[in-house]
Every structure is written in C-alpha cells, then in structure tokens.
Design a protein around this motif. Sequence first.
Motif, PDB file in Angstrom:
ATOM      1  N   GLY A 154       0.799  -1.219   0.000  1.00 49.51           N
ATOM      2  CA  GLY A 154       0.000   0.000   0.000  1.00 49.51           C
ATOM      3  C   GLY A 154       0.830   1.266   0.000  1.00 49.51           C
ATOM      4  N   ASN A 155       0.188   2.335   0.411  1.00 49.05           N
ATOM      5  CA  ASN A 155       0.825   3.650   0.438  1.00 49.05           C
ATOM      6  C   ASN A 155       0.505   4.348   1.746  1.00 49.05           C
ATOM      7  N   LEU A 156       1.512   4.966   2.317  1.00 46.18           N
ATOM      8  CA  LEU A 156       1.310   5.867   3.448  1.00 46.18           C
ATOM      9  C   LEU A 156       1.254   7.254   2.838  1.00 46.18           C
ATOM     10  N   HIS A 157       0.061   7.795   2.785  1.00 48.53           N
ATOM     11  CA  HIS A 157      -0.161   9.005   2.016  1.00 48.53           C
ATOM     12  C   HIS A 157       0.066  10.276   2.804  1.00 48.53           C
ATOM     13  N   ASN A 158      -0.282  10.311   4.045  1.00 46.50           N
ATOM     14  CA  ASN A 158      -0.302  11.572   4.762  1.00 46.50           C
ATOM     15  C   ASN A 158       0.313  11.411   6.142  1.00 46.50           C
ATOM     16  N   PHE A 159       1.393  12.102   6.372  1.00 44.68           N
ATOM     17  CA  PHE A 159       2.008  12.117   7.696  1.00 44.68           C
ATOM     18  C   PHE A 159       1.419  13.257   8.512  1.00 44.68           C
ATOM     19  N   LEU A 180      -0.358  10.408  -7.930  1.00 41.14           N
ATOM     20  CA  LEU A 180      -1.403   9.733  -8.699  1.00 41.14           C
ATOM     21  C   LEU A 180      -0.829   8.794  -9.767  1.00 41.14           C
ATOM     22  N   PRO A 181       0.223   9.159 -10.481  1.00 40.86           N
ATOM     23  CA  PRO A 181       0.790   8.198 -11.444  1.00 40.86           C
ATOM     24  C   PRO A 181       1.278   6.913 -10.766  1.00 40.86           C
ATOM     25  N   LEU A 182       1.875   7.019  -9.591  1.00 38.32           N
ATOM     26  CA  LEU A 182       2.318   5.824  -8.874  1.00 38.32           C
ATOM     27  C   LEU A 182       1.117   4.956  -8.496  1.00 38.32           C
ATOM     28  N   VAL A 183       0.084   5.553  -7.930  1.00 37.40           N
ATOM     29  CA  VAL A 183      -1.091   4.788  -7.525  1.00 37.40           C
ATOM     30  C   VAL A 183      -1.757   4.153  -8.742  1.00 37.40           C
ATOM     31  N   SER A 184      -1.832   4.882  -9.843  1.00 41.95           N
ATOM     32  CA  SER A 184      -2.484   4.343 -11.037  1.00 41.95           C
ATOM     33  C   SER A 184      -1.637   3.280 -11.737  1.00 41.95           C
ATOM     34  N   SER A 185      -0.384   3.113 -11.339  1.00 43.63           N
ATOM     35  CA  SER A 185       0.454   2.066 -11.933  1.00 43.63           C
ATOM     36  C   SER A 185       0.038   0.680 -11.445  1.00 43.63           C
ATOM     37  N   SER A 213      -4.309  -4.880  -0.695  1.00 40.53           N
ATOM     38  CA  SER A 213      -3.833  -3.540  -1.013  1.00 40.53           C
ATOM     39  C   SER A 213      -4.485  -2.591  -0.030  1.00 40.53           C
ATOM     40  N   GLY A 214      -3.752  -1.581   0.380  1.00 40.01           N
ATOM     41  CA  GLY A 214      -4.340  -0.683   1.364  1.00 40.01           C
ATOM     42  C   GLY A 214      -3.727   0.694   1.364  1.00 40.01           C
ATOM     43  N   LEU A 215      -4.378   1.546   2.104  1.00 39.61           N
ATOM     44  CA  LEU A 215      -3.853   2.881   2.380  1.00 39.61           C
ATOM     45  C   LEU A 215      -3.628   2.974   3.875  1.00 39.61           C
ATOM     46  N   PHE A 216      -2.545   3.580   4.243  1.00 40.11           N
ATOM     47  CA  PHE A 216      -2.195   3.724   5.648  1.00 40.11           C
ATOM     48  C   PHE A 216      -2.046   5.217   5.903  1.00 40.11           C
ATOM     49  N   MET A 217      -3.103   5.836   6.419  1.00 43.22           N
ATOM     50  CA  MET A 217      -3.087   7.280   6.554  1.00 43.22           C
ATOM     51  C   MET A 217      -3.143   7.703   8.012  1.00 43.22           C
ATOM     52  N   PRO A 221      -9.673  13.511  -1.921  1.00 40.26           N
ATOM     53  CA  PRO A 221     -10.577  12.425  -2.295  1.00 40.26           C
ATOM     54  C   PRO A 221     -10.192  11.734  -3.599  1.00 40.26           C
ATOM     55  N   VAL A 222      -9.552  12.418  -4.513  1.00 42.14           N
ATOM     56  CA  VAL A 222      -9.144  11.818  -5.785  1.00 42.14           C
ATOM     57  C   VAL A 222      -8.106  10.724  -5.535  1.00 42.14           C
ATOM     58  N   PHE A 223      -7.139  11.004  -4.693  1.00 43.43           N
ATOM     59  CA  PHE A 223      -6.101  10.025  -4.370  1.00 43.43           C
ATOM     60  C   PHE A 223      -6.729   8.763  -3.785  1.00 43.43           C
ATOM     61  N   TYR A 224      -7.630   8.935  -2.838  1.00 46.18           N
ATOM     62  CA  TYR A 224      -8.243   7.782  -2.172  1.00 46.18           C
ATOM     63  C   TYR A 224      -9.159   7.007  -3.108  1.00 46.18           C
ATOM     64  N   GLU A 225      -9.907   7.702  -3.918  1.00 44.71           N
ATOM     65  CA  GLU A 225     -10.785   7.004  -4.856  1.00 44.71           C
ATOM     66  C   GLU A 225      -9.966   6.160  -5.834  1.00 44.71           C
ATOM     67  N   LEU A 226      -8.895   6.721  -6.355  1.00 46.96           N
ATOM     68  CA  LEU A 226      -8.040   5.975  -7.275  1.00 46.96           C
ATOM     69  C   LEU A 226      -7.386   4.787  -6.570  1.00 46.96           C
ATOM     70  N   ALA A 227      -6.865   5.008  -5.381  1.00 45.60           N
ATOM     71  CA  ALA A 227      -6.181   3.925  -4.661  1.00 45.60           C
ATOM     72  C   ALA A 227      -7.113   2.759  -4.370  1.00 45.60           C
ATOM     73  N   PHE A 228      -8.351   3.040  -4.001  1.00 47.61           N
ATOM     74  CA  PHE A 228      -9.280   1.957  -3.689  1.00 47.61           C
ATOM     75  C   PHE A 228      -9.889   1.330  -4.938  1.00 47.61           C
TER      76      PHE A 228
END
Length: 176
Positions: free
Chosen positions: A94-99, A109-114, A130-134, A141-148
């Motif tokens: 997954g991705n740690l998006h926000n510290f 977004l290009p990384l997530v869409s890969s 697959s997950g998000l760790f925030m 919201p665009v980042f999260y919608e794409l990631a999920f």
Amino acid sequence: EEEQKLYGTYGLYAADPFHESKPPVDTPEYLNAVGSSIHKLMKTFDPNALWVMQAWSFRKDIASVVPKHDLLVLSLNGALGGEDHFCNHDFVVGNLHNFGGRVNLHGDLPLVSSNQFMKAKQKTPNVVGSGLFMESIGQNPVFYELAFEMPVHQSSPRFVLFIFYSSPFYASTKIL
C-alpha cells in the motif's frame, strides 16, 4: 485477562518491536527470542491471533521464528520485502499518504495508477491485499478514490482518463 473479559478476542494484534528504535541487543538469538515471545504471548491470549506488523519494523530474525500464517506485514510504502518477500509471510502492499494530518492536495497519482497491487501480485503470491495507511483522510478524495479502485483492475488504467474524470475536483486538468 481483564482486557479479554471486557473486549473478548478479535484475532488481529499489532506489535512493532523496536519501531523507530534499535534493539538493546542486536543479535539473531536475541531477536529470535523476541519474536518467539511475542508470538507465544499472542497465541496464549488468543489461539487464532494474527500478528500484524508494519514493514518499517520488520526484522528477519524476529519474523523468521513466526509460523507463516501467523504474521501479516503491512508494507506502508509498497515495498516487496526483498528477495524473500518478508520471509514469505503474507503482506499487504500500500501507500502511506499523509504524515500527521496535513491539509493539502498532494499524492503521487501516477504511482497509484500504476497498479502496485497487481504488479506485486505478479512477483510474489504472498501479497494478500492492497491498502492505504493514513494519519488523516480529509485532504484528497481523488487520491483515495483511485487507490481503492486499483485492486479491481488487472492492469493500469489510462491515467489521462482519470485526470479528465477528476478535473471537477481540481477545476483544472493541469495538475501534473
């Protein structure tokens, strides 16, 4: 005992030994003992326990003594855990998006869409999710919608189409 009486058992237990610190003794024997002790404690408390560990805390000498399906690794930055993929333990990529809960529009977004999940799945069978760790979720919201959305695709969607779709959120398609 009191916790078990109040809450029961729930199967998932987090332990990140020596997270952001060094062990007092950095030998394979000591770290094996740490792994065995934590695993035994969890299994004594709950026979169905699954140890959940952040990949940043992952140490082979701790994980190698834990049976394969008793440890789940959370790969917060999408890493695959080296040649043996976290000692062949199951892991979530997954991705740690926000510290720290920053409020701003950002994200790769290009990384997530890969489609990191499908790429990882092609390299090793022990990727189980697959997950998000925030630390916060209120800023993009665009980042999260794409990631999920990504785990349901077999490949990477055309990023251009997603930018077009997301343009109402940003009021411009010139975000790259």
